[in-house]
Scaffold this motif. Structure first.
Motif, PDB file in Angstrom:
ATOM      1  N   TYR A   1       0.839  -1.205   0.000  1.00 46.33           N
ATOM      2  CA  TYR A   1       0.000   0.000   0.000  1.00 46.33           C
ATOM      3  C   TYR A   1       0.874   1.256   0.000  1.00 46.33           C
ATOM      4  CZ  TYR A   1      -3.001   3.739   1.633  1.00 46.33           C
ATOM      5  OH  TYR A   1      -3.651   4.928   1.763  1.00 46.33           O
TER       6      TYR A   1
ATOM      7  N   GLY B   1      -2.759  -4.944  -0.352  1.00 44.85           N
ATOM      8  CA  GLY B   1      -2.110  -3.637  -0.370  1.00 44.85           C
ATOM      9  C   GLY B   1      -2.180  -2.961  -1.725  1.00 44.85           C
TER      10      GLY B   1
ATOM     11  N   GLY C   1      -4.182   0.422  -2.312  1.00 45.79           N
ATOM     12  CA  GLY C   1      -3.354   1.531  -2.777  1.00 45.79           C
ATOM     13  C   GLY C   1      -3.894   2.204  -4.015  1.00 45.79           C
TER      14      GLY C   1
ATOM     15  N   GLY D   1      -8.376   4.412   0.068  1.00 46.37           N
ATOM     16  CA  GLY D   1      -7.671   3.181   0.435  1.00 46.37           C
ATOM     17  C   GLY D   1      -7.103   3.193   1.832  1.00 46.37           C
ATOM     18  N   SER D   2      -6.707   4.382   2.335  1.00 45.41           N
ATOM     19  CA  SER D   2      -6.099   4.428   3.672  1.00 45.41           C
ATOM     20  C   SER D   2      -7.080   3.967   4.739  1.00 45.41           C
ATOM     21  CB  SER D   2      -5.615   5.840   3.970  1.00 45.41           C
ATOM     22  OG  SER D   2      -6.700   6.760   3.936  1.00 45.41           O
TER      23      SER D   2
ATOM     24  N   LEU E   1      -7.203   0.267   4.608  1.00 43.46           N
ATOM     25  CA  LEU E   1      -5.945  -0.266   5.114  1.00 43.46           C
ATOM     26  C   LEU E   1      -5.943  -0.314   6.634  1.00 43.46           C
ATOM     27  CD1 LEU E   1      -2.924  -1.086   4.701  1.00 43.46           C
ATOM     28  CD2 LEU E   1      -2.402   1.341   4.920  1.00 43.46           C
TER      29      LEU E   1
END
Length: 524
Positions: A273, A393, A397, A402-403, A406
């Protein structure tokens, strides 16, 4: 770190200096030339495996870090799975027995690949297919060398020497990697070729020497078929016995394998990521080496100061959960701490990998199992989790949010790991309690009435408490009777030097340095 004293007594602070001197002295005596040779061989293997992975056999002058070239990583996974599957099938069917895996051809292939990459035309290797092929060759060859290196470590009887071997090898591997990065690319390649070629005769010599040593596995545990040996039993019985030993080994080492696999999954997730999203907490190429140095220094200091190895319950309940929980700091401090947090993460990763390997090897010795089956299972499990983490990841990413996914994934993976570890430990504890109840019933019904019965009971108690092998148990009986090394050797039909080796190993496990202390411990 905490540590446990097998006698059940607490050591005062004033006695720590004495303990440290005794621990260092006992460790110095137990680290034989053969143990040092195995240590150096394992360190060289790790150096060749790591450097060839992060540089794609020298194709990239600058190491790529944890996330290597994607086609190379995919090929490495395919080669790894293929090697693991072949080795596991051969081991399960009884065609691959102890000291049966010769890795010298694989090492020669590694050296040849380095030379081909160094002198082949660059446009030929820039194709994705060529890089994938290099990855496949890496997985096929380095995985085989890994199994052979683990088998060398399995030959060590002393737990304290084994964990020191792993720690010093990690330290030397990290220093060697730093040194190679300071060399020009061609000189670095030539050094890797020389290291692979040096390992060929070194592995051959160690395999020949260690295979001639007396087989004193702590795995004198009877198999389900009555404990018949490989030579005496038929092929079908031998296969059943091997599978039974593998199941016992897997049951004992399931928590360490789970810890190493989940750590690989989260590491792959975070690094891929960070690479795709260009996050500031991307782990640099130096961080794994820094983590190895920190971990090795702490482990060696712990063993030297306490003259003990970490207790298995301490590892399962504190070290492994604490290591995986480090990732929970990423959502809050990853952008701020960056490099420092990466060093902390890889120190925890090194602890997990080292202690997991230690637990798996010790489980093989306790059950009398070959190392190939469980090593193949562990290598395949960790590589599979790594590839899953890399895929997640990459997916996160490339998402706009995406964060968030994650961070949620890290929390979920950590919680699932802790829950799985608790369930495994609960099942292990329940099985241990059942066995303890049976033993108590026998003792209550038939208390020792004679001195011989008391002595036999005391021997069994000390054997279980200090994790002694069958041969060390025999030596304990001889020392408790006041016999000399020569007398013990004559009674056991072994050489005096071999008996002295067992006495040294026994002293290390009992935490003593003279025969009278053994007698006093036996009579308590």
């Amino acid at each position: 770190m905490e540590y446990s004293d097998p006698r059940g007594t607490r050591r005062s602070k004033g006695g720590m200096a004495t303990v440290s001197k005794k621990g260092i002295g006992a460790l110095r005596g137990a680290l034989t030339p053969a143990a040092w040779a195995v240590l150096i061989a394992y360190a060289l293997y790790r150096l060749v495996a790591y450097t060839s992975y992060v540089t794609n056999f020298g194709f990239f002058a600058d190491p790529l870090g944890y996330v290597s070239d994607l086609p190379f990583m995919i090929g490495a996974a395919l080669g790894n799975f293929t090697s693991c599957a072949i080795v596991f099938v051969l081991c399960a069917t009884g065609r691959l027995r102890r000291w049966g895996l010769d890795c010298r051809s694989a090492l020669l292939i590694v050296a040849l690949i380095y030379l081909v990459v160094a002198f082949a035309p660059a446009p030929l290797l820039e194709e994705g297919v060529a890089t994938s092929l290099l990855g496949v060759l890496w997985g096929l060859t380095v995985t085989v060398v890994r199994f052979a290196a683990i088998e060398l470590l399995r030959a060590e009887r002393s737990p304290m020497v084994l964990i020191v071997q792993l720690a010093i090898a990690a330290f030397l591997f990290a220093l060697g990697s730093y040194g190679l990065r300071s060399l020009p690319p061609l000189w670095s390649t030539l050094f890797e070729v020389a290291a692979a070629l040096v390992l060929v005769p070194l592995f051959g010599f160690l395999r020949s020497y260690l295979s001639r040593l007396p087989d004193d596995d702590e795995g004198a545990v009877p198999a389900a078929d009555g404990g018949e040996s490989w030579a005496a039993a038929g092929q079908e019985d031998a296969v059943h016995a091997g599978l039974a030993r593998f199941r016992r080994t897997l049951a004992e080492s399931s928590t360490p394998i789970l810890a190493a696999s989940f750590f690989e999954l989260v590491c792959g997730l975070v690094n891929m990521y960070a690479s795709c999203a260009h996050a500031s907490f991307a782990i640099s190429a130096q961080v794994p080496l820094e983590g190895s140095l920190v971990c090795s220094v702490l482990v060696i200091a712990f063993v030297a100061l306490t003259a003990r190895v970490p207790h298995s319950r301490f590892m399962y309940l504190v070290v492994f959960p604490g290591a995986i929980a480090v990732f929970l700091a990423l959502p809050y401090f990853g952008e701020v701490w960056g490099r420092s947090l990466g060093t902390v993460i890889y120190s925890a990763y090194s602890f997990t990998a080292m202690l997991s390997m230690f637990c798996v090897i010790r489980a093989c010795r306790r059950t009398g199992d070959e190392v190939y089956g469980i090593a193949a299972f562990m290598a395949a499990a960790t590589r599979l989790c790594l590839m899953v983490g890399l895929a997640l990841g990459w997916y996160f990413g490339n998402l706009r949010e995406g964060s968030t996914f994650l961070h949620l994934s890290i929390v979920c993976v950590t919680c699932v790991y802790v829950l799985g570890m608790v369930l495994l430990l609960w099942g292990f504890r329940s099985s241990r309690e059942k066995r303890v109840v049976k033993v108590v019933e026998v003792i209550v019904e038939q208390p020792p009435a004679t001195f011989e019965e008391f002595r036999a009971a005391r021997v069994e108690e000390l054997t279980e408490r200090y994790d002694l092998s069958p041969r060390e148990r025999d030596v304990l009986v001889g020392l408790a009777q006041g016999n000399t090394a020569a007398s013990i050797a004559e009674g056991l039909h072994i050489s005096t030097s071999t008996a002295q080796g067992y006495i040294k190993s026994l002293y290390v496990k009992l935490g003593v340095n003279k025969k009278q202390q053994v007698i006093d411990l036996f009579q308590k």
